[in-house]
Design a protein around this motif. Sequence first.
Motif: not given
Length: 342
Positions: A275-297, A48-51
């Motif tokens: 639905q972050p996992n479905r969005l990552k799957a639509f862009f052919n990215q690994n759904a297990r990748e977890d990105i942490v947003l930190q406040w960096t003063p 399905k990633m082809r479509l």
Amino acid sequence: MAALGHTFPFYAGPKPIFPMDTTLAIIITIFLMALVTFIIILPGIRGKMRLFWLLRVVTSLFIGAVILAVNFSSEWSVGQVSTNTSYKAFSSEWISADVGLQVGLGGLNITLKGTPVQQLNETINYNEEFTWRLGENYAKEYAKALEKGLPDPVLYLAEKFTPSSPCGLHRRYRLAGHYTSAILWVAFLCWLLTNVMLSMPVLVYGSHMLLATGCFQLLALFFFSMATSFTSPCLLRLGTATLHTHCGPAFWITLATGLLCVLLGLAMAVAHRMQPNRLKAFFNQNAREDIVLQWTPEKGGLLSPRYRPMAESLKTEDIPLSEASSEVCCQGEHPKEPECRL
């Protein structure tokens, strides 16, 4: 020419007319070649990633081509009328012709085509361009048109857009084109950043940049509309008819593309929230990748993405040892610990 019986001014003949603006033809050709290249490598994508991949590529190339093409288009404000009008100065002969006016961001284009084309023993088919971009002098181009002896309808419309004309069309359209073009270039830059971010695991930022792309396109339309919406004090009368202008194809296609970018950007932002996992799957990215947003003063207090290390993402589990292994460990390494004496 006077000895041969011709009436001044005399224009030697129309310039060669290309059916399409060469700049637009080059832009469309480049994007079509990019699309063909992506289609060639399409069979290498499975499932399905082809479509999904084809849908992303076509949508992105369409948005980029529109932003770049309308910036050089001369069909932001257009008008056409069929009329009977004079053909040359110092001559009482009239012709039946279609007169067209196309106003773009960098100038205007005037067309004159006889109906029929052959009249007065001449081929009446003219396509003249007058520009006011930075570095161009509209008044000099109009003076050269007078020296050439262009037909009356062409000179009449070109004169209405001169800086010295009391109609004020030159200042209005020139400022509108200048600021609209600048905003569209910002939108094109946002489109480039959108493609870069959507190819990385920062989809939420890609949706924000796509939303900004659409907002800048709508802002460009707002500037152009505000500058050109005022009623002109001069009517463009050509013989027995009056030429009226209205928003052209470039205006409407920019509006449609801007709304498309806004809707897609909002949809991606909502999908990233719901639905972050479905969005990552639509862009052919690994759904297990977890990105942490930190406040960096220390970096200016901005939210910066940081990948979660494997040592943090995997919980350490205690592995129970057998009794024999425990006794060997206690006798060999820590014979005096309380746990070993028990």
